[in-house]
Design an enzyme around this catalytic site. Structure first.
Site, PDB file in Angstrom:
ATOM      1  N   HIS A  58       0.766  -1.321   0.111  1.00  0.00           N
ATOM      2  CA  HIS A  58      -0.138  -0.023   0.057  1.00  0.00           C
ATOM      3  C   HIS A  58       0.858   1.163   0.106  1.00  0.00           C
ATOM      4  O   HIS A  58       2.104   1.041   0.444  1.00  0.00           O
ATOM      5  CB  HIS A  58      -0.868  -0.195   1.280  1.00  0.00           C
ATOM      6  CG  HIS A  58      -0.145  -0.231   2.270  1.00  0.00           C
ATOM      7  ND1 HIS A  58       0.176  -1.384   2.888  1.00  0.00           N
ATOM      8  CD2 HIS A  58       0.131   0.751   3.516  1.00  0.00           C
ATOM      9  CE1 HIS A  58       0.842  -1.454   4.011  1.00  0.00           C
ATOM     10  NE2 HIS A  58       0.960   0.102   4.350  1.00  0.00           N
ATOM     11  N   HIS A  78       0.825   5.089   1.315  1.00  0.00           N
ATOM     12  CA  HIS A  78       0.313   6.149   2.064  1.00  0.00           C
ATOM     13  C   HIS A  78       0.270   7.609   1.366  1.00  0.00           C
ATOM     14  O   HIS A  78       1.386   8.018   0.806  1.00  0.00           O
ATOM     15  CB  HIS A  78       1.027   6.336   3.196  1.00  0.00           C
ATOM     16  CG  HIS A  78       1.004   5.208   4.416  1.00  0.00           C
ATOM     17  ND1 HIS A  78       0.167   5.207   5.257  1.00  0.00           N
ATOM     18  CD2 HIS A  78       1.709   3.955   4.381  1.00  0.00           C
ATOM     19  CE1 HIS A  78       0.471   4.027   5.874  1.00  0.00           C
ATOM     20  NE2 HIS A  78       1.256   3.340   5.481  1.00  0.00           N
TER      21      HIS A  78
HETATM   22  P1  5GP Z   1       1.888   0.279   7.361  1.00  0.00           P
HETATM   23  O1  5GP Z   1       2.323   0.401   8.824  1.00  0.00           O
HETATM   24  O2  5GP Z   1       1.875  -1.156   6.933  1.00  0.00           O
HETATM   25  O3  5GP Z   1       2.956   1.231   6.199  1.00  0.00           O
HETATM   26  O4  5GP Z   1       0.554   0.745   7.224  1.00  0.00           O
HETATM   27  C1  5GP Z   1      -0.730   0.092   7.614  1.00  0.00           C
HETATM   28  C2  5GP Z   1      -1.726   1.105   7.640  1.00  0.00           C
HETATM   29  O5  5GP Z   1      -2.991   0.288   7.634  1.00  0.00           O
HETATM   30  C3  5GP Z   1      -1.876   2.065   8.939  1.00  0.00           C
HETATM   31  O6  5GP Z   1      -1.516   3.220   8.885  1.00  0.00           O
HETATM   32  C4  5GP Z   1      -3.046   1.460   9.435  1.00  0.00           C
HETATM   33  O7  5GP Z   1      -3.761   2.530  10.241  1.00  0.00           O
HETATM   34  C5  5GP Z   1      -3.879   1.061   8.334  1.00  0.00           C
HETATM   35  N1  5GP Z   1      -5.137   0.338   8.573  1.00  0.00           N
HETATM   36  C6  5GP Z   1      -4.833  -1.041   9.379  1.00  0.00           C
HETATM   37  N2  5GP Z   1      -5.865  -1.789   9.357  1.00  0.00           N
HETATM   38  C7  5GP Z   1      -6.929  -1.016   8.940  1.00  0.00           C
HETATM   39  C8  5GP Z   1      -8.274  -1.038   8.410  1.00  0.00           C
HETATM   40  O8  5GP Z   1      -8.824  -2.168   9.026  1.00  0.00           O
HETATM   41  N3  5GP Z   1      -8.943  -0.043   7.867  1.00  0.00           N
HETATM   42  C9  5GP Z   1      -8.198   0.624   7.283  1.00  0.00           C
HETATM   43  N4  5GP Z   1      -8.872   1.701   6.640  1.00  0.00           N
HETATM   44  N5  5GP Z   1      -6.851   1.290   7.705  1.00  0.00           N
HETATM   45  C10 5GP Z   1      -5.993   0.082   8.233  1.00  0.00           C
END
Ligand code: 5GP
Ligand code: ZN
Length: 142
Positions: free
Chosen positions: A100, A102
């Protein structure tokens, strides 16, 4: 990927707040809203991280960034800038292992988002930098 939370969001099996969607990607609001409008752009195809992309998937996913970032910026005149972050691997702060991107609108430098780039330039000679670059270059694939 039955137990992947973002695959479930792609399939609308859990609630999500969609910003943009087409055949190949989906963009939805990050649940934490680091800043208002914080959005995640994901390929609908499950890939864990950037190391599982090929050029075609990267072209597809990354090509949507201008359209979505411009829409986010246009949605609120208070937005001054945007950070685009893609975390790969737990060591790089990845917590959901469906790739993903951001999209984090910035209204002020004094918010709850931060990045820190340390300056280690004094630790490297030109020859050391060249050796690092050569090592990477030797691994490039077509
Ligand atoms: P990472 O830490 O992997 O770069 O980012 C994962 C992101 O996914 C985090 O910013 C977290 O808030 C988001 N996230 C985790 N679970 C969910 C969810 O169930 N729904 C949404 N919309 N975002 C999520
Ligand atoms: Zn997935």
């Amino acid at each position: 990927m039955d137990d992947c939370i973002f695959c479930k969001i792609v399939r609308n099996e859990i609630p999500n707040t969609v910003v943009y969607e087409d055949d190949d990607v989906k963009a939805f609001l990050d649940i934490t809203q680091v800043t208002p409008g914080h959005t995640l752009l994901v390929p609908k195809k499950h890939v864990a991280d950037i190391f599982e992309y090929d050029a075609d998937l990267a072209a597809t996913v990354f090509s949507r960034i201008p359209k979505i970032t411009k829409a986010i910026k246009a949605s609120n005149p208070a937005i001054q800038g945007m950070n685009i972050c893609n975390n790969n691997g737990a060591v790089a702060y990845q917590s959901v292992f469906h790739s993903h991107i951001h999209l984090i609108p910035r209204y002020t430098a004094d918010d709850s988002f931060a990045m820190q780039f340390g300056d280690n330039s004094a630790d490297y000679t030109a020859d050391q930098l060249q050796a690092i670059a050569d090592g990477i270059h030797a691994q490039l694939e077509d």
